[in-house]
Scaffold this active site. Sequence first.
Site, PDB file in Angstrom:
ATOM      1  N   THR A 190       0.868  -1.184   0.000  1.00  0.00           N
ATOM      2  CA  THR A 190       0.000   0.000   0.000  1.00  0.00           C
ATOM      3  C   THR A 190       0.896   1.222   0.000  1.00  0.00           C
ATOM      4  O   THR A 190       1.856   1.278   0.779  1.00  0.00           O
ATOM      5  CB  THR A 190      -0.855   0.053   1.289  1.00  0.00           C
ATOM      6  OG1 THR A 190      -1.513  -1.198   1.441  1.00  0.00           O
ATOM      7  CG2 THR A 190      -1.886   1.165   1.241  1.00  0.00           C
ATOM      8  N   GLU A 200       3.895   8.845   1.052  1.00  0.00           N
ATOM      9  CA  GLU A 200       4.244   8.179  -0.192  1.00  0.00           C
ATOM     10  C   GLU A 200       5.692   7.658  -0.159  1.00  0.00           C
ATOM     11  O   GLU A 200       6.574   8.305   0.429  1.00  0.00           O
ATOM     12  CB  GLU A 200       4.104   9.214  -1.319  1.00  0.00           C
ATOM     13  CG  GLU A 200       3.721   8.597  -2.630  1.00  0.00           C
ATOM     14  CD  GLU A 200       3.356   9.664  -3.655  1.00  0.00           C
ATOM     15  OE1 GLU A 200       3.104  10.823  -3.277  1.00  0.00           O
ATOM     16  OE2 GLU A 200       3.340   9.311  -4.844  1.00  0.00           O
ATOM     17  N   SER A 201       5.927   6.514  -0.807  1.00  0.00           N
ATOM     18  CA  SER A 201       7.265   5.928  -0.959  1.00  0.00           C
ATOM     19  C   SER A 201       7.975   5.700   0.379  1.00  0.00           C
ATOM     20  O   SER A 201       9.198   5.830   0.469  1.00  0.00           O
ATOM     21  CB  SER A 201       8.149   6.811  -1.856  1.00  0.00           C
ATOM     22  OG  SER A 201       7.475   7.129  -3.043  1.00  0.00           O
ATOM     23  N   ARG A 202       7.182   5.399   1.422  1.00  0.00           N
ATOM     24  CA  ARG A 202       7.753   5.099   2.761  1.00  0.00           C
ATOM     25  C   ARG A 202       8.492   6.287   3.393  1.00  0.00           C
ATOM     26  O   ARG A 202       9.327   6.110   4.283  1.00  0.00           O
ATOM     27  CB  ARG A 202       8.708   3.885   2.708  1.00  0.00           C
ATOM     28  CG  ARG A 202       8.057   2.630   2.109  1.00  0.00           C
ATOM     29  CD  ARG A 202       6.972   2.086   3.051  1.00  0.00           C
ATOM     30  NE  ARG A 202       6.423   0.817   2.604  1.00  0.00           N
ATOM     31  CZ  ARG A 202       5.234   0.670   1.983  1.00  0.00           C
ATOM     32  NH1 ARG A 202       4.477   1.725   1.712  1.00  0.00           N
ATOM     33  NH2 ARG A 202       4.793  -0.519   1.657  1.00  0.00           N
ATOM     34  N   MET A 203       8.187   7.506   2.905  1.00  0.00           N
ATOM     35  CA  MET A 203       8.809   8.721   3.466  1.00  0.00           C
ATOM     36  C   MET A 203       7.862   9.296   4.536  1.00  0.00           C
ATOM     37  O   MET A 203       7.382  10.428   4.434  1.00  0.00           O
ATOM     38  CB  MET A 203       9.043   9.742   2.344  1.00  0.00           C
ATOM     39  CG  MET A 203      10.067   9.278   1.324  1.00  0.00           C
ATOM     40  SD  MET A 203      11.724   9.385   1.986  1.00  0.00           S
ATOM     41  CE  MET A 203      11.991  11.139   1.800  1.00  0.00           C
TER      42      MET A 203
END
Length: 212
Positions: free
Chosen positions: A9, A188-191
């Site tokens: 996700t 977003e993008s694990r940030m």
Amino acid sequence: MKKIENLRTDYKRDQLNESSLASCPIEQFKLWFNEVLDVIIEPTAMVLSTYSQNKGVSSRVVLLKELQQDGFIFYTNYNSLKSEQIKLNPCVSLLFFWPDFQRQIRINGLVQKISHESSVNYFKKRPRKSQISAWASSQSSVIKDRFVLEALFHDFEKKFKNKTISKPPYWGGYKVVPNSIEFWQGRESRMHDRFLYTKHQNNKWIINRLSP
Ligand SMILES: Cc1cc2nc3c(=O)[nH]c(=O)nc-3n(C[C@H](O)[C@H](O)[C@H](O)COP(=O)(O)O)c2cc1C
């Protein structure tokens, strides 16, 4: 079946910024809680983790029943495994995960019993059948089968017929008084955004951003 390793996700729903944070984590908790309250199921469900040397680490869900300026209150059986561990070690953690909002809140603190009077007041507000089940359940102890449990429930139903049900002596509340609270907002993008509130000696809260 899909491969578990391919389940993914991306979190894009929201963000958490320094400028929008409350200076007190209880206030920040209230802000987030009010947003999820009428939208998700079981918003008060929180994972309570306890540790004692003899039993190791143990986690389970309990329900938040009151939020006070200095802590989080839940109710349970004072003879349960969690209570046995709390007696030996009052350092606990609470964790809320609100997936619909891509949010996690981690709370570390010390737990203490609330007053007998406060537990009695809350017990009075419980539905009658929940009051009876508090009498019927020796929480965390082994029972032979479901029949034994239901028989106990019926015995107490009979015993209290047409009577007010008193609070069992072994049932009541605990308050977790936090010394740190972390708010995690998926990005977003694990940030992800993470903010850790830590209580300092003068009871002031220091806020640090943590790397995701
Ligand atoms: C959604 C949910 C809510 C629960 N709420 C409570 C609660 O408020 N108090 C409680 O003692 N147990 C509650 N339980 C049961 C606990 O997870 C656990 O099974 C029980 O307290 C015994 O834990 P222990 O043996 O580690 O003491 C709840 C479980 C779930 C899944």
